[in-house]
Design an enzyme around this catalytic site. Structure first.
Site, PDB file in Angstrom:
ATOM      1  N   PHE A 124       0.803  -1.235   0.000  1.00  0.00           N
ATOM      2  CA  PHE A 124       0.000   0.000   0.000  1.00  0.00           C
ATOM      3  C   PHE A 124       0.826   1.270   0.000  1.00  0.00           C
ATOM      4  O   PHE A 124       0.350   2.333  -0.380  1.00  0.00           O
ATOM      5  CB  PHE A 124      -0.944   0.013   1.221  1.00  0.00           C
ATOM      6  CG  PHE A 124      -0.256   0.406   2.508  1.00  0.00           C
ATOM      7  CD1 PHE A 124      -0.003   1.739   2.803  1.00  0.00           C
ATOM      8  CD2 PHE A 124       0.162  -0.546   3.427  1.00  0.00           C
ATOM      9  CE1 PHE A 124       0.654   2.116   3.972  1.00  0.00           C
ATOM     10  CE2 PHE A 124       0.814  -0.195   4.595  1.00  0.00           C
ATOM     11  CZ  PHE A 124       1.062   1.156   4.862  1.00  0.00           C
ATOM     12  N   SER A 172       5.221  -7.101   3.277  1.00  0.00           N
ATOM     13  CA  SER A 172       5.805  -7.475   4.573  1.00  0.00           C
ATOM     14  C   SER A 172       6.574  -8.804   4.446  1.00  0.00           C
ATOM     15  O   SER A 172       6.309  -9.602   3.541  1.00  0.00           O
ATOM     16  CB  SER A 172       4.693  -7.625   5.601  1.00  0.00           C
ATOM     17  OG  SER A 172       3.814  -8.649   5.181  1.00  0.00           O
ATOM     18  N   CYS A 214       9.879   1.330   3.487  1.00  0.00           N
ATOM     19  CA  CYS A 214      10.781   0.235   3.852  1.00  0.00           C
ATOM     20  C   CYS A 214      12.204   0.751   4.003  1.00  0.00           C
ATOM     21  O   CYS A 214      13.079   0.018   4.437  1.00  0.00           O
ATOM     22  CB  CYS A 214      10.721  -0.867   2.810  1.00  0.00           C
ATOM     23  SG  CYS A 214      11.316  -0.302   1.223  1.00  0.00           S
ATOM     24  N   GLU A 255       9.233  -4.302  13.039  1.00  0.00           N
ATOM     25  CA  GLU A 255       8.923  -3.197  12.128  1.00  0.00           C
ATOM     26  C   GLU A 255       7.670  -2.482  12.649  1.00  0.00           C
ATOM     27  O   GLU A 255       6.599  -3.089  12.741  1.00  0.00           O
ATOM     28  CB  GLU A 255       8.676  -3.749  10.708  1.00  0.00           C
ATOM     29  CG  GLU A 255       8.467  -2.641   9.697  1.00  0.00           C
ATOM     30  CD  GLU A 255       8.325  -3.160   8.265  1.00  0.00           C
ATOM     31  OE1 GLU A 255       7.776  -4.257   8.065  1.00  0.00           O
ATOM     32  OE2 GLU A 255       8.748  -2.438   7.348  1.00  0.00           O
TER      33      GLU A 255
HETATM   34  P1  NAD Z   1       1.441  -6.675   3.120  1.00  0.00           P
HETATM   35  O1  NAD Z   1       2.456  -7.745   3.149  1.00  0.00           O
HETATM   36  O2  NAD Z   1       0.362  -6.699   4.153  1.00  0.00           O
HETATM   37  O3  NAD Z   1       0.672  -6.676   1.694  1.00  0.00           O
HETATM   38  C1  NAD Z   1       1.396  -6.722   0.492  1.00  0.00           C
HETATM   39  C2  NAD Z   1       0.527  -7.426  -0.549  1.00  0.00           C
HETATM   40  O4  NAD Z   1       0.239  -8.753  -0.116  1.00  0.00           O
HETATM   41  C3  NAD Z   1      -0.807  -6.741  -0.761  1.00  0.00           C
HETATM   42  O5  NAD Z   1      -1.084  -6.704  -2.139  1.00  0.00           O
HETATM   43  C4  NAD Z   1      -1.792  -7.606   0.014  1.00  0.00           C
HETATM   44  O6  NAD Z   1      -3.063  -7.656  -0.590  1.00  0.00           O
HETATM   45  C5  NAD Z   1      -1.163  -8.985  -0.016  1.00  0.00           C
HETATM   46  N1  NAD Z   1      -1.405  -9.762   1.219  1.00  0.00           N
HETATM   47  C6  NAD Z   1      -1.594  -9.282   2.476  1.00  0.00           C
HETATM   48  N2  NAD Z   1      -1.732 -10.324   3.351  1.00  0.00           N
HETATM   49  C7  NAD Z   1      -1.624 -11.460   2.630  1.00  0.00           C
HETATM   50  C8  NAD Z   1      -1.648 -12.852   2.960  1.00  0.00           C
HETATM   51  N3  NAD Z   1      -1.824 -13.253   4.204  1.00  0.00           N
HETATM   52  N4  NAD Z   1      -1.478 -13.740   1.967  1.00  0.00           N
HETATM   53  C9  NAD Z   1      -1.280 -13.352   0.696  1.00  0.00           C
HETATM   54  N5  NAD Z   1      -1.248 -12.031   0.312  1.00  0.00           N
HETATM   55  C10 NAD Z   1      -1.411 -11.107   1.267  1.00  0.00           C
HETATM   56  O7  NAD Z   1       2.210  -5.287   3.132  1.00  0.00           O
HETATM   57  P2  NAD Z   1       1.610  -3.811   3.202  1.00  0.00           P
HETATM   58  O8  NAD Z   1       1.036  -3.615   4.573  1.00  0.00           O
HETATM   59  O9  NAD Z   1       0.746  -3.543   2.043  1.00  0.00           O
HETATM   60  O10 NAD Z   1       2.935  -2.943   3.025  1.00  0.00           O
HETATM   61  C11 NAD Z   1       3.813  -2.670   4.062  1.00  0.00           C
HETATM   62  C12 NAD Z   1       4.960  -3.646   4.089  1.00  0.00           C
HETATM   63  O11 NAD Z   1       5.625  -3.666   2.829  1.00  0.00           O
HETATM   64  C13 NAD Z   1       6.030  -3.267   5.097  1.00  0.00           C
HETATM   65  O12 NAD Z   1       6.451  -4.419   5.756  1.00  0.00           O
HETATM   66  C14 NAD Z   1       7.136  -2.670   4.243  1.00  0.00           C
HETATM   67  O13 NAD Z   1       8.415  -2.744   4.820  1.00  0.00           O
HETATM   68  C15 NAD Z   1       7.027  -3.524   3.037  1.00  0.00           C
HETATM   69  N6  NAD Z   1       7.638  -2.896   1.881  1.00  0.00           N
HETATM   70  C16 NAD Z   1       8.844  -3.389   1.477  1.00  0.00           C
HETATM   71  C17 NAD Z   1       9.504  -2.814   0.410  1.00  0.00           C
HETATM   72  C18 NAD Z   1      10.850  -3.334  -0.021  1.00  0.00           C
HETATM   73  O14 NAD Z   1      11.351  -2.868  -1.010  1.00  0.00           O
HETATM   74  N7  NAD Z   1      11.456  -4.274   0.681  1.00  0.00           N
HETATM   75  C19 NAD Z   1       8.932  -1.737  -0.265  1.00  0.00           C
HETATM   76  C20 NAD Z   1       7.683  -1.271   0.151  1.00  0.00           C
HETATM   77  C21 NAD Z   1       7.048  -1.863   1.237  1.00  0.00           C
END
Ligand code: NAD
Length: 463
Positions: free
Chosen positions: A128, A205, A260, A354
């Site tokens: 997001f 995540s 991140c 985090e």
């Molecule tokens: P998230 O992991 O909750 O969601 C990411 C994606 O996975 C979304 O499209 C969501 O719909 C899907 N998702 C969520 N729960 C799921 C599940 N149980 N099974 C399968 N798919 C699922 O992450 P978020 O809250 O959208 O974003 C924040 C996180 O992203 C933070 O941990 C941040 O550090 C990370 N992030 C990392 C980078 C990087 O480059 N390493 C960049 C941006 C964000």
């Protein structure tokens, strides 16, 4: 599904959720379209993205306003996202220069060459926190390299991705080459299982990155999954106070700490109270609703405030407190003010997990070795930075840090194109990086061609 604006908690749109039939349809059309697309020379494929870049520039204000509304960040932050998306598009436009093949006469009259071939239909699952920039990490490179892409935006910020799709269409991208499926866990699992999808990139995540990596690779797909982060900034007593203070405050609060690459732990070596004061002074100038956006949801606000309260209970000292932040006229918005927590112990949750909010935890250490042990012990490895005026000490930290992206006197060490983006340890699962030149390896496979035309040139077993 309702799309809720974090700015004031209001419903700003409804988005239709896709089901597996929609995914099947998208893959079917993508497969057909990709067959034609891969036959289009790369020099022609990039023309779409030259036009798209101009459309991004032309529509940057409108797109930024959408991002502000659905994601809650400030207008400046949203514009910066678009600028980065433009830079990523520019990089993709240089692809013909980057993938020009190699040829060598390997035996008399025999030539070997390599060509980069697309994988076919690929998927991108995104988080997001950057509704426009993170999708651009994958969209442009994957498509310019001849693939068709199916993207799944985060279900909480699905709107700006729709606008991106309409701009790609306006730029002349053939139908079927870029499709969106909306949804959450179920849709992600369907993507990981779909036999018509050959590669999956994921950003989100660590918990979900691991699930996606395991599931999609067990279905024999190529996978690169970027996870969460806990970035440590090592502050040495000789650091430039003003530059360090403003960099750290900006890093911890930018995008309301939902990056991140955000500063999360400040590890002070020796005595640096004057620098902590500067960080607090700068942090106090950052005001929710003015130059600090909202966090994504009520649950996120509650989670962040819970971390702060828990640290306080365990003996840490809250020297700048952002709990209970309210913005006049936006009382239902999800705001947390900048928060600086001092005297944090390495075993506390705020030092290890985090938080993903505008919060920094300060840990005091006696030596650089002790500081680096703390950095090395954290399971993540996205970024680390050092603040010092000594080149020798900076080099030491660069070598000792266990992270993929290192900053020296810079709070958000994001590599810009053509350098690639990607962490280490539990911040990334898979080989290579997602952006920059490294992305070429991920989105293509190599064809190795050996050619001989003239039998008369035979001189050895091969020719
Ligand atoms: P998230 O992991 O909750 O969601 C990411 C994606 O996975 C979304 O499209 C969501 O719909 C899907 N998702 C969520 N729960 C799921 C599940 N149980 N099974 C399968 N798919 C699922 O992450 P978020 O809250 O959208 O974003 C924040 C996180 O992203 C933070 O941990 C941040 O550090 C990370 N992030 C990392 C980078 C990087 O480059 N390493 C960049 C941006 C964000």
């Amino acid at each position: 599904m309702d799309v809720v604006s974090p700015l004031d908690g209001s419903v700003i749109a409804k988005v239709g959720l896709s089901d597996t039939n929609d995914l099947n349809q998208a893959v079917k059309f993508a497969k057909l379209a990709q067959k034609q697309w891969e036959k289009t020379p790369v020099k022609e494929r990039v023309q779409v993205f030259f036009r798209y870049k101009r459309l991004l520039e032309k529509n940057s204000k409108e797109l930024s306003e959408l991002i502000v509304e659905e994601c809650g960040k400030t207008f400046g932050e949203a514009m910066a996202e678009i600028e980065k998306a433009i830079e990523l598009t520019e990089f993709a436009c240089s692809m013909p220069q980057l993938i020009a093949g190699e040829t060598l006469e390997v035996s008399k009259g025999v030539e070997c060459s390599i060509e980069h071939w697309p994988l076919g239909v690929v998927a991108s699952i995104v988080p997001f926190n950057f509704p426009c920039m993170v999708p651009h990490w994958t969209i442009c490179n994957a498509i310019v390299l001849g693939n068709a892409m199916i993207i799944k935006p985060s279900e909480v910020v699905p709107i700006s991705c729709q606008r991106v799709a309409s701009l790609l269409k306006e730029a002349g991208l053939p139908a079927g080459i870029f499709s969106i499926v909306n949804g959450d866990k179920e849709m992600v699992e369907a993507i990981c299982d779909h036999p018509g999808i050959n590669a999956v990139s994921f950003v989100g995540s660590t918990k979900v990155a691991k699930l996606v990596y395991a599931r999609a690779s067990s279905n024999f797909k190529r996978v690169l999954a970027l996870g969460g982060a806990k970035n440590h900034l090592i502050v040495l007593p000789d650091a430039h106070p003003e530059m360090t203070g403003s960099n750290i405050a900006a890093s911890m609060t930018g995008c309301a700490g939902q990056r991140c690459m955000a500063a999360s732990v400040m590890v002070v070596v020796g005595k640096a109270d004057h620098i902590i004061e500067k960080v607090c002074w700068e942090a106090r100038k950052i005001v929710p609703g003015k130059n600090l956006g909202a966090v994504i949801s009520r649950q996120a606000k509650e989670r962040i405030e819970r971390y702060i309260t828990e640290a306080e209970k365990q003996g840490a000292k809250i020297i700048v407190d952002g709990r209970g932040a309210k913005v006049e006229g936006k009382e239902n918005g999800y705001y947390v003010g900048p928060t600086v927590i001092d005297f944090v112990k390495p075993e506390m949750a705020v030092a290890r997990e985090e938080i993903f909010g505008p919060v920094i935890s300060i840990i005091h250490t006696e030596s650089l070795d002790e500081a680096m042990k703390i950095e090395n012990d954290n399971p993540y490895g996205n970024a680390a930075a050092v603040f010092t005026q000594s080149g020798g000490l900076a080099r030491q930290v660069m070598e000792m840090a266990s992270a993929g992206m290192i900053g020296v006197n810079i709070g958000v060490p994001v590599p810009r194109e053509p350098f690639s983006f990607g962490g280490w340890n539990e911040s990334k699962f898979g080989t290579g990086d997602l952006t920059g030149k490294s992305s070429i390896e991920f989105w293509t496979r190599l064809k190795k061609i050996t050619v001989k035309w003239n039998p008369e040139s035979r001189t050895n077993w091969m020719s």
